[in-house]
Write a protein that holds these residues in place. Structure first.
Motif, mmCIF file in Angstrom:
data_model
loop_
_atom_site.group_PDB
_atom_site.id
_atom_site.type_symbol
_atom_site.label_atom_id
_atom_site.label_comp_id
_atom_site.label_asym_id
_atom_site.label_seq_id
_atom_site.Cartn_x
_atom_site.Cartn_y
_atom_site.Cartn_z
ATOM 1 N N CYS A 1 -4.612 -13.260 -3.584
ATOM 2 C CA CYS A 1 -5.145 -12.202 -2.725
ATOM 3 C C CYS A 1 -6.366 -12.755 -1.989
ATOM 4 O O CYS A 1 -7.262 -13.316 -2.623
ATOM 5 C CB CYS A 1 -5.537 -10.994 -3.567
ATOM 6 S SG CYS A 1 -6.329 -9.674 -2.602
ATOM 7 N N PHE B 1 0.755 -6.214 -7.997
ATOM 8 C CA PHE B 1 1.201 -5.955 -6.642
ATOM 9 C C PHE B 1 2.479 -5.137 -6.613
ATOM 10 O O PHE B 1 3.268 -5.155 -7.542
ATOM 11 C CB PHE B 1 1.453 -7.284 -5.911
ATOM 12 C CG PHE B 1 0.229 -8.133 -5.769
ATOM 13 C CD1 PHE B 1 -0.543 -8.094 -4.630
ATOM 14 C CD2 PHE B 1 -0.154 -8.995 -6.797
ATOM 15 C CE1 PHE B 1 -1.667 -8.891 -4.492
ATOM 16 C CE2 PHE B 1 -1.273 -9.799 -6.678
ATOM 17 C CZ PHE B 1 -2.033 -9.734 -5.521
ATOM 18 N N TRP B 2 2.676 -4.442 -5.511
ATOM 19 C CA TRP B 2 3.894 -3.669 -5.267
ATOM 20 C C TRP B 2 4.584 -4.268 -4.054
ATOM 21 O O TRP B 2 3.975 -4.411 -2.987
ATOM 22 C CB TRP B 2 3.524 -2.206 -5.029
ATOM 23 C CG TRP B 2 4.675 -1.314 -4.743
ATOM 24 C CD1 TRP B 2 5.605 -0.883 -5.629
ATOM 25 C CD2 TRP B 2 5.011 -0.735 -3.482
ATOM 26 N NE1 TRP B 2 6.515 -0.069 -5.005
ATOM 27 C CE2 TRP B 2 6.160 0.031 -3.670
ATOM 28 C CE3 TRP B 2 4.453 -0.803 -2.211
ATOM 29 C CZ2 TRP B 2 6.767 0.733 -2.644
ATOM 30 C CZ3 TRP B 2 5.057 -0.107 -1.188
ATOM 31 C CH2 TRP B 2 6.203 0.651 -1.419
ATOM 32 N N ARG C 1 6.891 -4.347 -0.905
ATOM 33 C CA ARG C 1 7.335 -3.363 0.090
ATOM 34 C C ARG C 1 8.616 -3.793 0.782
ATOM 35 O O ARG C 1 9.458 -2.990 1.113
ATOM 36 C CB ARG C 1 6.214 -3.130 1.109
ATOM 37 C CG ARG C 1 6.602 -2.333 2.334
ATOM 38 C CD ARG C 1 7.064 -0.941 1.942
ATOM 39 N NE ARG C 1 7.340 -0.134 3.091
ATOM 40 C CZ ARG C 1 8.502 -0.018 3.701
ATOM 41 N NH1 ARG C 1 9.532 -0.710 3.303
ATOM 42 N NH2 ARG C 1 8.662 0.767 4.728
ATOM 43 N N TRP D 1 3.292 -7.060 0.682
ATOM 44 C CA TRP D 1 2.931 -6.732 -0.695
ATOM 45 C C TRP D 1 1.656 -5.887 -0.658
ATOM 46 O O TRP D 1 0.767 -6.119 0.152
ATOM 47 C CB TRP D 1 2.659 -8.004 -1.503
ATOM 48 C CG TRP D 1 3.882 -8.809 -1.816
ATOM 49 C CD1 TRP D 1 4.545 -9.655 -0.993
ATOM 50 C CD2 TRP D 1 4.578 -8.853 -3.064
ATOM 51 N NE1 TRP D 1 5.608 -10.233 -1.632
ATOM 52 C CE2 TRP D 1 5.648 -9.758 -2.910
ATOM 53 C CE3 TRP D 1 4.395 -8.221 -4.299
ATOM 54 C CZ2 TRP D 1 6.540 -10.041 -3.944
ATOM 55 C CZ3 TRP D 1 5.277 -8.522 -5.321
ATOM 56 C CH2 TRP D 1 6.335 -9.419 -5.144
ATOM 57 N N TYR D 2 1.588 -4.900 -1.539
ATOM 58 C CA TYR D 2 0.420 -4.033 -1.647
ATOM 59 C C TYR D 2 -0.301 -4.364 -2.947
ATOM 60 O O TYR D 2 0.312 -4.361 -4.017
ATOM 61 C CB TYR D 2 0.862 -2.562 -1.641
ATOM 62 C CG TYR D 2 -0.246 -1.585 -1.837
ATOM 63 C CD1 TYR D 2 -1.268 -1.469 -0.897
ATOM 64 C CD2 TYR D 2 -0.281 -0.759 -2.952
ATOM 65 C CE1 TYR D 2 -2.295 -0.554 -1.076
ATOM 66 C CE2 TYR D 2 -1.299 0.155 -3.133
ATOM 67 C CZ TYR D 2 -2.299 0.245 -2.194
ATOM 68 O OH TYR D 2 -3.324 1.151 -2.368
ATOM 69 N N HIS D 3 -1.600 -4.639 -2.886
ATOM 70 C CA HIS D 3 -2.358 -4.979 -4.097
ATOM 71 C C HIS D 3 -2.797 -3.692 -4.792
ATOM 72 O O HIS D 3 -3.950 -3.289 -4.762
ATOM 73 C CB HIS D 3 -3.559 -5.864 -3.751
ATOM 74 C CG HIS D 3 -4.118 -6.551 -4.952
ATOM 75 N ND1 HIS D 3 -5.121 -7.469 -4.873
ATOM 76 C CD2 HIS D 3 -3.799 -6.469 -6.277
ATOM 77 C CE1 HIS D 3 -5.420 -7.900 -6.091
ATOM 78 N NE2 HIS D 3 -4.618 -7.308 -6.953
ATOM 79 N N GLU D 4 -1.836 -3.077 -5.433
ATOM 80 C CA GLU D 4 -2.011 -1.775 -6.080
ATOM 81 C C GLU D 4 -2.996 -1.832 -7.243
ATOM 82 O O GLU D 4 -3.810 -0.927 -7.410
ATOM 83 C CB GLU D 4 -0.650 -1.278 -6.566
ATOM 84 C CG GLU D 4 -0.671 0.079 -7.190
ATOM 85 C CD GLU D 4 0.731 0.519 -7.570
ATOM 86 O OE1 GLU D 4 1.003 1.711 -7.426
ATOM 87 O OE2 GLU D 4 1.538 -0.328 -8.019
ATOM 88 N N GLY E 1 -6.356 -2.848 -3.151
ATOM 89 C CA GLY E 1 -5.635 -1.897 -2.317
ATOM 90 C C GLY E 1 -5.258 -2.438 -0.946
ATOM 91 O O GLY E 1 -4.869 -1.681 -0.068
ATOM 92 N N TRP F 1 -3.039 -4.441 1.916
ATOM 93 C CA TRP F 1 -1.679 -4.837 2.261
ATOM 94 C C TRP F 1 -1.720 -6.297 2.675
ATOM 95 O O TRP F 1 -2.571 -6.693 3.476
ATOM 96 C CB TRP F 1 -1.148 -3.990 3.410
ATOM 97 C CG TRP F 1 -0.697 -2.648 2.975
ATOM 98 C CD1 TRP F 1 -1.412 -1.490 3.026
ATOM 99 C CD2 TRP F 1 0.560 -2.322 2.397
ATOM 100 N NE1 TRP F 1 -0.668 -0.464 2.515
ATOM 101 C CE2 TRP F 1 0.549 -0.935 2.122
ATOM 102 C CE3 TRP F 1 1.698 -3.061 2.082
ATOM 103 C CZ2 TRP F 1 1.643 -0.283 1.559
ATOM 104 C CZ3 TRP F 1 2.781 -2.411 1.514
ATOM 105 C CH2 TRP F 1 2.745 -1.039 1.266
#
Length: 87
Positions: free
Chosen positions: A5, A16-17, A19, A55-58, A62, A64
């Motif tokens: 990141c 990460f999530w 997308r 990818w979203y750093h959930e 936070g 993208w």
């Protein structure tokens, strides 16, 4: 797999999530019909090799991210904030 990141440093992919592919999809017209909308929503390329993904750093900042990754080896190339990729 570990994703670097730009804001938090290298983290485990579980933070990460995923997308999907980082491509501009051409949205069908509102009256295009069920088949066109079904294709738009469900059918995506599934390449073996280099890809650009969102990818979203959930579990972190936070942000993208646009991640360039090889889907065969999972080797991560370039990672950038999505907000900087669109400028």
């Amino acid at each position: 797999m570990r994703i670097p990141c730009p804001l938090c440093g290298t983290r485990d992919r579980r933070e990460f999530w995923y997308r999907g592919a980082a491509v501009d999809l051409e949205r069908p017209a509102p009256d295009a019909g069920v088949e066109a909308w079904d294709d738009f929503v469900y059918l995506r390329e599934n390449p073996a090799g280099p890809t650009r993904e969102l990818w979203y750093h959930e579990g972190g900042c936070g942000a993208w991210l646009v991640v360039e990754r090889d889907t065969v080896t999972h080797e991560i190339g370039r990672v950038a904030l999505a907000s900087e990729e669109r400028s």
